[in-house]
Design an enzyme around this catalytic site. Structure first.
Site, PDB file in Angstrom:
ATOM      1  N   CYS A  78      56.117 145.353  -2.976  1.00  0.00           N
ATOM      2  CA  CYS A  78      55.892 146.698  -2.820  1.00  0.00           C
ATOM      3  C   CYS A  78      56.716 147.604  -3.381  1.00  0.00           C
ATOM      4  O   CYS A  78      56.559 147.965  -4.908  1.00  0.00           O
ATOM      5  CB  CYS A  78      56.083 147.086  -1.208  1.00  0.00           C
ATOM      6  SG  CYS A  78      55.136 148.234  -0.700  1.00  0.00           S
ATOM      7  N   ARG A 105      51.602 154.341  -7.376  1.00  0.00           N
ATOM      8  CA  ARG A 105      52.318 154.307  -6.163  1.00  0.00           C
ATOM      9  C   ARG A 105      51.532 154.761  -5.239  1.00  0.00           C
ATOM     10  O   ARG A 105      50.702 156.015  -5.375  1.00  0.00           O
ATOM     11  CB  ARG A 105      53.813 155.228  -6.460  1.00  0.00           C
ATOM     12  CG  ARG A 105      54.771 154.762  -7.271  1.00  0.00           C
ATOM     13  CD  ARG A 105      55.787 155.904  -7.470  1.00  0.00           C
ATOM     14  NE  ARG A 105      56.460 156.084  -6.170  1.00  0.00           N
ATOM     15  CZ  ARG A 105      57.856 156.658  -5.895  1.00  0.00           C
ATOM     16  NH1 ARG A 105      58.128 157.263  -7.089  1.00  0.00           N
ATOM     17  NH2 ARG A 105      58.453 156.777  -4.850  1.00  0.00           N
ATOM     18  N   HIS A 170      53.830 142.725   1.876  1.00  0.00           N
ATOM     19  CA  HIS A 170      55.023 142.204   2.539  1.00  0.00           C
ATOM     20  C   HIS A 170      54.866 140.889   3.250  1.00  0.00           C
ATOM     21  O   HIS A 170      54.555 140.937   4.293  1.00  0.00           O
ATOM     22  CB  HIS A 170      55.281 143.085   3.694  1.00  0.00           C
ATOM     23  CG  HIS A 170      55.979 144.388   3.105  1.00  0.00           C
ATOM     24  ND1 HIS A 170      57.079 144.908   2.839  1.00  0.00           N
ATOM     25  CD2 HIS A 170      55.096 145.666   2.570  1.00  0.00           C
ATOM     26  CE1 HIS A 170      57.071 146.176   2.271  1.00  0.00           C
ATOM     27  NE2 HIS A 170      55.943 146.826   2.269  1.00  0.00           N
ATOM     28  N   GLU A 172      57.277 138.835   4.056  1.00  0.00           N
ATOM     29  CA  GLU A 172      58.214 138.857   4.929  1.00  0.00           C
ATOM     30  C   GLU A 172      57.905 139.246   6.357  1.00  0.00           C
ATOM     31  O   GLU A 172      58.790 138.690   7.170  1.00  0.00           O
ATOM     32  CB  GLU A 172      59.409 139.438   4.281  1.00  0.00           C
ATOM     33  CG  GLU A 172      59.724 141.180   4.659  1.00  0.00           C
ATOM     34  CD  GLU A 172      58.564 141.801   3.862  1.00  0.00           C
ATOM     35  OE1 GLU A 172      58.351 141.146   2.968  1.00  0.00           O
ATOM     36  OE2 GLU A 172      58.781 142.732   3.834  1.00  0.00           O
TER      37      GLU A 172
HETATM   38  N1  GLN Z   1      55.190 153.614  -1.938  1.00  0.00           N
HETATM   39  C1  GLN Z   1      56.341 153.414  -1.750  1.00  0.00           C
HETATM   40  C2  GLN Z   1      57.391 153.709  -2.981  1.00  0.00           C
HETATM   41  O1  GLN Z   1      56.652 154.425  -3.954  1.00  0.00           O
HETATM   42  C3  GLN Z   1      56.693 151.894  -1.568  1.00  0.00           C
HETATM   43  C4  GLN Z   1      56.428 151.477  -0.272  1.00  0.00           C
HETATM   44  C5  GLN Z   1      56.810 150.093   0.231  1.00  0.00           C
HETATM   45  O2  GLN Z   1      57.984 149.603  -0.498  1.00  0.00           O
HETATM   46  N2  GLN Z   1      56.397 149.754   1.497  1.00  0.00           N
HETATM   47  O3  GLN Z   1      58.368 153.771  -3.377  1.00  0.00           O
END
Ligand code: GLN
Length: 196
Positions: A78, A105, A170, A172
């Protein structure tokens, strides 16, 4: 085997627990000195600008760039994916920036903040993997050296390039340890040359 978890933000304990269950020693990494003796690193999700700024202050961005050039394996989930991406759509955070991908993002929008999807990830086995996406980025572009490992609606959400692994979701947050297991194997097979 020692695999560190970057402990600035995010699901640090959850990643640590998965790796420990797979038999790893798991130091928490906040500064360059914490990487001593570590053979690989997980960068958890969170807010990539906040994480990137703190990494920059600690000298971790430059240090990791040098390590990765010597084959050091890093898995970014992420926000960690955004921090490894060479190019970013949306406000670009200070980042490691060495993987030949463009990360978008918040590609899934703020309304659809979070969702689950059953993904086919042939590299980790036949059974679908329940992937949790939280304000997830998307991989918009992959360079020729990048191999996609999973797709959602035709777009890559997990990929690797040399010692680097990224996922928009994720792993985890579920009991399924197959993605962590895949990274542990990647670290085991890596040709990292620590500086002598
Ligand atoms: N969208 C987030 C960012 O730009 C990341 C989201 C996440 O890690 N759950 O940092």
């Amino acid at each position: 085997m020692q695999i560190g978890v970057l402990a600035i933000q995010g699901d640090v304990r959850e990643h640590q627990r998965h790796l420990m269950a797979l038999g790893c020693e798991v130091p928490l990494v906040r500064r360059v000195a914490d990487l001593e003796g570590v053979q690989g690193l997980i960068m958890p999700g969170g807010e990539s600008t906040a994480i990137g700024l703190l990494m920059q202050e600690e000298g971790l961005l430059d240090d990791l760039r040098a390590r990765i050039a010597r084959g050091f394996p890093v898995y970014g989930t992420c926000a960690g994916l955004i921090l490894l991406a060479r190019d970013v759509e949306g406000p670009p955070p200070p980042r490691v920036g060495v993987m030949d991908i463009t990360a978008n993002r918040n590609a899934y929008g703020r309304q659809v903040a979070s969702f689950e999807a059953a993904l086919d990830i042939p590299a980790v086995g036949d059974a679908p993997f329940t992937a949790v996406f939280i304000r997830a980025p998307r991989i918009e572009r992959m360079g020729p050296g990048v191999a996609p490992l999973a797709f959602l609606h035709g777009q890559a959400v997990m990929a690797e390039e040399g010692p680097l692994l990224v996922s928009a979701f994720h792993p985890e947050l579920t009991a399924d340890d197959r993605v962590h297991r895949y990274f542990v194997e990647k670290v085991r097979n890596a040709h990292y040359r620590p500086e002598s």
